[in-house]
Write a protein that holds these residues in place. Structure first.
Motif, mmCIF file in Angstrom:
data_model
loop_
_atom_site.group_PDB
_atom_site.id
_atom_site.type_symbol
_atom_site.label_atom_id
_atom_site.label_comp_id
_atom_site.label_asym_id
_atom_site.label_seq_id
_atom_site.Cartn_x
_atom_site.Cartn_y
_atom_site.Cartn_z
ATOM 1 N N VAL A 202 -49.248 -18.262 9.958
ATOM 2 C CA VAL A 202 -48.504 -18.016 8.716
ATOM 3 C C VAL A 202 -49.404 -18.257 7.508
ATOM 4 O O VAL A 202 -49.485 -17.419 6.604
ATOM 5 N N PHE A 203 -50.102 -19.382 7.487
ATOM 6 C CA PHE A 203 -50.962 -19.699 6.344
ATOM 7 C C PHE A 203 -52.132 -18.725 6.218
ATOM 8 O O PHE A 203 -52.506 -18.347 5.104
ATOM 9 N N ILE A 204 -52.687 -18.299 7.363
ATOM 10 C CA ILE A 204 -53.826 -17.373 7.313
ATOM 11 C C ILE A 204 -53.374 -15.985 6.875
ATOM 12 O O ILE A 204 -53.909 -15.414 5.913
ATOM 13 N N VAL A 205 -52.368 -15.425 7.566
ATOM 14 C CA VAL A 205 -51.923 -14.060 7.285
ATOM 15 C C VAL A 205 -51.283 -13.966 5.904
ATOM 16 O O VAL A 205 -51.595 -13.067 5.119
ATOM 17 N N VAL A 206 -50.376 -14.899 5.605
ATOM 18 C CA VAL A 206 -49.719 -14.875 4.298
ATOM 19 C C VAL A 206 -50.730 -15.153 3.194
ATOM 20 O O VAL A 206 -50.685 -14.533 2.121
ATOM 21 N N GLY A 207 -51.664 -16.049 3.467
ATOM 22 C CA GLY A 207 -52.701 -16.331 2.474
ATOM 23 C C GLY A 207 -53.538 -15.110 2.170
ATOM 24 O O GLY A 207 -53.775 -14.780 1.003
ATOM 25 N N VAL A 208 -53.962 -14.416 3.224
ATOM 26 C CA VAL A 208 -54.781 -13.216 3.041
ATOM 27 C C VAL A 208 -53.989 -12.098 2.376
ATOM 28 O O VAL A 208 -54.488 -11.402 1.488
ATOM 29 N N SER A 209 -52.726 -11.929 2.792
ATOM 30 C CA SER A 209 -51.935 -10.795 2.297
ATOM 31 C C SER A 209 -51.290 -11.042 0.944
ATOM 32 O O SER A 209 -50.778 -10.113 0.324
ATOM 33 N N ILE A 210 -51.293 -12.299 0.464
ATOM 34 C CA ILE A 210 -50.735 -12.583 -0.866
ATOM 35 C C ILE A 210 -51.792 -13.110 -1.827
ATOM 36 O O ILE A 210 -51.894 -12.637 -2.965
ATOM 37 N N ILE A 211 -52.624 -14.063 -1.364
ATOM 38 C CA ILE A 211 -53.634 -14.625 -2.272
ATOM 39 C C ILE A 211 -54.677 -13.587 -2.657
ATOM 40 O O ILE A 211 -54.982 -13.399 -3.843
#
Length: 315
Positions: A202-211
């Motif tokens: 969650v932190f990796i995918v959401v981080g990449v796709s939002i940050i």
């Protein structure tokens, strides 16, 4: 837990019950008609914008190519979430494990894809305002195609990662999802096995796709505003701002509401307080996008008038 919801060895849930947006009986029918109306407006608005772009050659530009893909994504996005949500207002909303994982996959796919499209649109506005003489080279057909294929690929990879990690979990602590859809945080709360890998994903995918998209959008608009402030003509500044104001509104609504859900201390925190924000970016934003991009857009308004006039003359 109801009979038949769990396998014989009591280790794996076969069906889930979606609690929905609210359990108050007096709100069920009004909310059903409210969200039915939102869904209809979303379908009509996005499908109408898609048809309008296809039928009008003046709109066959990079900006409207991305807008076409955004409308297509919103159209599919709404259809993944809203129909099942509407069921929960009129009867007990039961969803099988397979259907739940399928909904999770497409939900994640279209959310990530929308992030990528909004980012590509910000880059397009940067090229149009800051590099006008090189715009046709920077935003060639090949570049636009690669950006969109890249967006869909990132969405597929991210959705696959979330779904595969969710499939490895065992749900034996209950089958009641305190939500109106199969979202990641409420599903992780039901797992009786370790969710550490899921939380990391969650932190990796959401981080990449939002940050990453957020930073790209922020940098693009910082450069755009800096360029606009150097324009001496007030009319020129106003025209430049009008070409990107709609996109800035859409980006703020989508990234703002989605970031609130996932950038918390824990992805398995309280779900109740997140439902309104989730409704906003899963149901309301897909309805608002076609109106945001059409009400303040002269090109779309001219194309709409021409299309309506052509249809009236044919009659």
């Amino acid at each position: 837990m109801t009979p038949g919801m769990v396998s014989e060895n009591n280790s794996s849930v076969k069906e889930f019950i979606l609690l929905g947006l609210t359990q108050l009986p007096e709100l069920q029918l009004p909310l059903f008609f409210l969200f039915l109306g939102i869904y209809v407006f979303s379908m009509v608005g996005n499908l109408g914008l898609i048809v309008l772009i296809v039928l009008n050659p003046p709109l066959h530009t990079p900006m409207y190519y991305f807008l076409f893909n955004l409308s297509f994504t919103d159209l599919c996005y709404s259809s993944v979430i809203t129909p099942k949500m509407l069921v929960g207002f009129v009867k007990q909303n039961i969803i099988s494990h397979a259907e739940c994982m399928t909904q999770l996959f497409f939900f994640a796919f279209f959310v990530i894809d929308e992030c990528c499209i909004l980012t590509a649109m910000a880059y397009d506005r940067y090229a149009a305002i800051c590099k006008p003489l090189l715009y046709k080279v920077i935003m060639s057909h090949q570049v636009c195609f690669v950006l969109m294929v890249g967006g869909y690929t990132v969405g597929f990879v991210g959705a696959t990662a979330h779904t595969v990690c969710m499939l490895r979990l065992t749900f034996c602590d209950g089958n009641i999802i305190n939500h109106y859809m199969c979202d990641i945080p409420p599903l992780l709360k039901l797992s009786c096995t370790s969710t550490s890998i899921n939380e990391l994903v969650v932190f990796i995918v959401v981080g990449v796709s939002i940050i990453v998209p957020s930073l790209t959008v922020f940098i693009s608009y910082t450069l755009i505003l800096s360029n606009i402030l150097r324009i001496h003509s007030a009319k020129g500044r106003s025209k430049a701002l009008s070409t990107c104001s709609s996109h800035m509104i859409a980006v703020s609504l989508f990234f703002g509401s989605s970031s609130f859900i996932y950038f918390k201390s824990s992805p398995v925190g309280s779900v109740d307080k997140d439902k309104i924000s989730t409704v906003f970016y899963t149901v309301v934003v897909p309805m608002m996008n076609p109106f945001i991009y059409s009400l303040r857009n002269k090109d779309v308004q001219i194309a709409l008038r021409k299309t309506l006039k052509k249809n009236c003359s044919l009659k």
